[in-house]
Design a protein around this motif. Structure first.
Motif, PDB file in Angstrom:
ATOM      1  N   ALA A 160       9.824  10.786  -3.107  1.00 46.34           N
ATOM      2  CA  ALA A 160       8.512  10.894  -3.749  1.00 46.34           C
ATOM      3  C   ALA A 160       8.575  11.676  -5.059  1.00 46.34           C
ATOM      4  N   ARG A 161       9.649  12.424  -5.300  1.00 39.84           N
ATOM      5  CA  ARG A 161       9.821  13.183  -6.542  1.00 39.84           C
ATOM      6  C   ARG A 161      10.744  12.468  -7.531  1.00 39.84           C
ATOM      7  N   SER A 162      11.231  11.306  -7.182  1.00 47.13           N
ATOM      8  CA  SER A 162      12.226  10.601  -7.985  1.00 47.13           C
ATOM      9  C   SER A 162      11.583   9.611  -8.939  1.00 47.13           C
ATOM     10  N   GLU A 163      11.906   9.729 -10.219  1.00 49.56           N
ATOM     11  CA  GLU A 163      11.394   8.756 -11.181  1.00 49.56           C
ATOM     12  C   GLU A 163      12.028   7.388 -10.970  1.00 49.56           C
ATOM     13  N   ARG A 164      13.281   7.359 -10.514  1.00 51.22           N
ATOM     14  CA  ARG A 164      13.909   6.069 -10.226  1.00 51.22           C
ATOM     15  C   ARG A 164      13.125   5.297  -9.173  1.00 51.22           C
ATOM     16  N   ILE A 165      12.702   5.978  -8.099  1.00 51.51           N
ATOM     17  CA  ILE A 165      11.930   5.319  -7.049  1.00 51.51           C
ATOM     18  C   ILE A 165      10.554   4.919  -7.579  1.00 51.51           C
ATOM     19  N   TRP A 166       9.920   5.817  -8.345  1.00 47.67           N
ATOM     20  CA  TRP A 166       8.645   5.496  -8.987  1.00 47.67           C
ATOM     21  C   TRP A 166       8.763   4.218  -9.805  1.00 47.67           C
ATOM     22  N   HIS A 167       9.818   4.133 -10.600  1.00 45.74           N
ATOM     23  CA  HIS A 167      10.019   2.981 -11.455  1.00 45.74           C
ATOM     24  C   HIS A 167      10.272   1.723 -10.634  1.00 45.74           C
ATOM     25  N   ASP A 168      11.084   1.834  -9.574  1.00 45.15           N
ATOM     26  CA  ASP A 168      11.390   0.667  -8.747  1.00 45.15           C
ATOM     27  C   ASP A 168      10.170   0.172  -7.982  1.00 45.15           C
ATOM     28  N   MET A 169       9.295   1.075  -7.567  1.00 45.76           N
ATOM     29  CA  MET A 169       8.056   0.633  -6.918  1.00 45.76           C
ATOM     30  C   MET A 169       7.159  -0.099  -7.916  1.00 45.76           C
ATOM     31  N   LYS A 170       7.134   0.357  -9.160  1.00 44.82           N
ATOM     32  CA  LYS A 170       6.390  -0.348 -10.190  1.00 44.82           C
ATOM     33  C   LYS A 170       6.946  -1.762 -10.392  1.00 44.82           C
ATOM     34  N   LEU A 171       8.267  -1.863 -10.464  1.00 46.50           N
ATOM     35  CA  LEU A 171       8.904  -3.171 -10.606  1.00 46.50           C
ATOM     36  C   LEU A 171       8.577  -4.072  -9.424  1.00 46.50           C
ATOM     37  N   ALA A 184       1.155  12.429  -9.087  1.00 50.06           N
ATOM     38  CA  ALA A 184       0.405  13.654  -8.784  1.00 50.06           C
ATOM     39  C   ALA A 184       1.316  14.874  -8.813  1.00 50.06           C
ATOM     40  N   SER A 185       2.558  14.713  -8.360  1.00 50.03           N
ATOM     41  CA  SER A 185       3.485  15.845  -8.338  1.00 50.03           C
ATOM     42  C   SER A 185       3.854  16.299  -9.730  1.00 50.03           C
ATOM     43  N   ARG A 186       3.789  15.409 -10.711  1.00 50.85           N
ATOM     44  CA  ARG A 186       4.093  15.789 -12.097  1.00 50.85           C
ATOM     45  C   ARG A 186       2.973  16.620 -12.700  1.00 50.85           C
ATOM     46  N   GLU A 187       1.765  16.399 -12.211  1.00 49.97           N
ATOM     47  CA  GLU A 187       0.626  17.134 -12.740  1.00 49.97           C
ATOM     48  C   GLU A 187       0.434  18.476 -12.038  1.00 49.97           C
ATOM     49  N   HIS A 188       0.773  18.524 -10.746  1.00 47.33           N
ATOM     50  CA  HIS A 188       0.551  19.738  -9.961  1.00 47.33           C
ATOM     51  C   HIS A 188       1.801  20.027  -9.131  1.00 47.33           C
ATOM     52  N   VAL A 202       0.831  -1.198   0.000  1.00 51.56           N
ATOM     53  CA  VAL A 202       0.000   0.000   0.000  1.00 51.56           C
ATOM     54  C   VAL A 202       0.870   1.255   0.000  1.00 51.56           C
ATOM     55  N   THR A 203       1.933   1.226   0.808  1.00 51.54           N
ATOM     56  CA  THR A 203       2.842   2.370   0.863  1.00 51.54           C
ATOM     57  C   THR A 203       3.626   2.511  -0.430  1.00 51.54           C
ATOM     58  N   ALA A 204       3.999   1.387  -1.036  1.00 52.77           N
ATOM     59  CA  ALA A 204       4.667   1.441  -2.349  1.00 52.77           C
ATOM     60  C   ALA A 204       3.767   2.124  -3.377  1.00 52.77           C
ATOM     61  N   GLN A 205       2.481   1.814  -3.338  1.00 46.81           N
ATOM     62  CA  GLN A 205       1.549   2.455  -4.264  1.00 46.81           C
ATOM     63  C   GLN A 205       1.421   3.946  -3.954  1.00 46.81           C
ATOM     64  N   GLU A 206       1.535   4.322  -2.684  1.00 46.18           N
ATOM     65  CA  GLU A 206       1.498   5.745  -2.331  1.00 46.18           C
ATOM     66  C   GLU A 206       2.700   6.487  -2.903  1.00 46.18           C
ATOM     67  N   PHE A 207       3.865   5.852  -2.922  1.00 44.18           N
ATOM     68  CA  PHE A 207       5.028   6.459  -3.584  1.00 44.18           C
ATOM     69  C   PHE A 207       4.689   6.736  -5.052  1.00 44.18           C
ATOM     70  N   ILE A 208       4.101   5.760  -5.724  1.00 41.51           N
ATOM     71  CA  ILE A 208       3.756   5.901  -7.134  1.00 41.51           C
ATOM     72  C   ILE A 208       2.742   7.024  -7.331  1.00 41.51           C
ATOM     73  N   ASP A 209       1.692   6.993  -6.532  1.00 43.28           N
ATOM     74  CA  ASP A 209       0.632   7.994  -6.682  1.00 43.28           C
ATOM     75  C   ASP A 209       1.132   9.407  -6.394  1.00 43.28           C
ATOM     76  N   THR A 210       1.980   9.540  -5.368  1.00 42.27           N
ATOM     77  CA  THR A 210       2.498  10.866  -5.006  1.00 42.27           C
ATOM     78  C   THR A 210       3.386  11.416  -6.108  1.00 42.27           C
ATOM     79  N   TYR A 211       4.238  10.551  -6.664  1.00 44.74           N
ATOM     80  CA  TYR A 211       5.098  10.987  -7.766  1.00 44.74           C
ATOM     81  C   TYR A 211       4.259  11.447  -8.956  1.00 44.74           C
TER      82      TYR A 211
END
Length: 360
Positions: free
Chosen positions: A204-215, A108-112, A97-106
Motif C-alpha cells: 500500500a506504500r509502493s508507487e510501483r503497486i499504485w502504478h500497476d493498479m492504475k494500469l 492518502a498515505s502521501r498526504e498524511h 474495488v480492492t485495486a482502487q483501495e490500493f490506489i486510494d490508500t497509497y
C-alpha cells in the motif's frame, strides 16, 4: 558503462537505487560489469510522491494498447506453462474495488504520514485470505502483484540495520562497490515477508503497486471501454528461495531466440560473477534452450519478451563469497529459476537500447 565515481549517500540511497535499476535495466553489458559499481544519490524515505498516472506516458494517443500489453505479461498468463521451472506459487485474487483501495490508500498515505495505514474492507478481506496462503506455504514468503513487486519501498530503520549488518561482513567495506553489494543483499532480504499484515503495509506504500493498479484498471474489465480485457489480478505468494544478488539476470528474447543477457544489478561489480561468467552463461543458455523456449512458445505477442532468471547456488558446496574472484564448480549451481517476465518491445523501445549478442 557505469561511473566509478558515484555521487550521493549510498547508505540512504535505497529508493533511488531501486528505481535506477528499473530505469536502466535494459542498458545491456556484454556479460557482467567489469568496473566498480555506481551508487545513486538520494534520500531513503521509502517512497516518493507520485507525479500522476497518465496513459499518454505509455502510448501516444491515450489508447489501451500498451497497458493491455503490460497486463498480458502478468503471472496468470505464464505460470502454468512453467511447472517446476519457477518457484512454488499461490495466487490470491482480488477485484477492481480492492485495486482502487490500493490506489486510494497509497495516495492518502502521501498526504498524511502514519505508522499504520487504515485499510478498506476489500484490503482487510484480502489480508485474511493472503495470510492463509502464506501459512500454507510455510511463512516467510515473497509476495508481489500479478505484475511486479514492491521493491521501491522499504522501512528505513529496517533497511539501515540490515545494510550495516551485511556491510560489516564484507571485505573492503569502505568502498562504494562494497556498499552497493551490501545494499543489494539488504534490499533482497527485506522482500521476504513475515505475514500478510506486513505485505499489505508495504504494497500500500509502493508507487510501483499504485502504478500497476492504475494500469490494470485502465486495461482490464472496464465497462464501456473498447479493448478492455477480463479482470484478472492477484497477490502472488511465492516460496522463498535464497538467491545471491549477483546470480539474477535479465534475458532478452526476440522471436523466441535468446539474444542477450545482462546481470540484473548491472551497476555493481561482482568479482565472483566475473570469474565464473562462462559457467553461469552456459547454465542460463542451457536452461532456456533445454525447456523454457518450447514451454513459452506462443505465450507472448510475437514471442518477444524479457525474461528474468535466477541461478540458485548451493553455498555448502563452496561456491565462494560474492566479493571473491575464486572459481566455483558446476556442482555448486543448484538450479536456474524463472523469476518473471516483462513486455519486450516497449522496454527495448523506451530505453533506446541495442542488445548485444551473447559471447561478444
Amino acid at each position: 558503462q557505469c561511473s566509478t565515481q558515484p555521487p550521493g549517500d549510498v547508505e540512504l540511497g535505497y529508493g533511488v537505487f531501486c528505481r535506477g535499476l528499473e530505469r536502466s535495466s535494459a542498458q545491456l553489458e556484454t556479460g557482467p560489469t567489469a568496473a566498480s559499481g555506481a551508487a545513486l544519490g538520494g534520500c531513503c524515505r521509502g517512497h516518493h510522491r507520485p507525479t500522476g498516472f497518465r496513459l499518454g506516458r505509455w502510448c501516444s494517443r491515450g489508447s489501451l494498447e500498451v497497458p493491455a500489453l503490460c497486463c498480458a505479461f502478468n503471472i496468470e498468463h505464464w505460470l502454468e506453462r512453467l511447472g517446476g521451472e519457477t518457484f512454488g506459487t499461490r495466487c490470491v485474487d482480488f477485484d477492481q474495488v480492492t485495486a482502487q483501495e490500493f490506489i486510494d490508500t497509497y495516495e492518502a498515505s502521501r498526504e498524511h504520514e502514519s505508522a499504520q495505514l487504515p485499510l478498506g474492507p476489500g484490503l482487510l478481506e484480502l489480508r485474511e485470505r493472503l495470510q492463509a496462503e502464506m501459512t500454507a506455504m510455510g511463512g516467510g514468503c515473497f509476495v508481489k502483484s500479478s505484475s511486479r513487486s514492491a521493491k521501491d519501498y522499504a522501512d528505513p530503520p529496517q533497511l539501515r540495520e540490515c545494510f550495516r549488518s551485511v556491510l560489516a561482513t564484507l571485505p573492503e567495506s569502505d568502498t562504494e562497490n562494497a556498499k552497493m553489494v551490501a545494499m543489494s543483499y539488504a534490499s533482497m532480504a527485506l522482500l521476504r515477508m513475515p505475514d500478510a499484515a506486513k505485505v499489505l503495509d508495504v504494497l500500500a506504500r509502493s508507487e510501483r503497486i499504485w502504478h500497476d493498479m492504475k494500469l490494470a484498471l485502465a486495461a482490464q474489465g472496464i465497462a464501456g471501454v473498447d479493448g478492455g480485457q477480463p479482470w484478472q489480478e492477484s497477490l502472488v505468494v511465492r516460496r522463498w528461495v535464497g538467491i545471491e544478488p549477483d546470480m539474477e539476470f535479465r534475458c532478452f528474447v526476440t522471436a523466441g531466440k535468446l539474444t542477450a543477457i545482462s546481470q540484473y544489478r548491472h551497476l555493481v561489480h561482482f568479482p565472483r560473477l566475473v570469474a565464473n561468467w562462462g559457467l553461469v552463461r552456459d547454465a542460463l543458455i542451457a536452461s532456456f534452450e533445454g525447456s523454457l523456449r518450447s514451454r513459452l512458445a506462443g505465450c507472448f505477442p510475437r514471442d518477444d519478451y524479457v525474461l528474468d532468471l535466477a541461478l540458485e547456488l548451493d553455498l555448502a558446496l563452496g561456491s565462494t563469497a560474492v566479493l571473491t574472484s575464486d572459481p566455483f564448480t558446476p556442482e555448486s549451481m543448484r538450479k536456474v529459476w524463472v523469476v518473471e517476465f516483462t513486455a519486450g518491445e516497449p522496454l527495448l523501445r523506451d530505453h533506446r537500447c541495442m542488445p548485444v549478442l551473447l559471447g561478444c
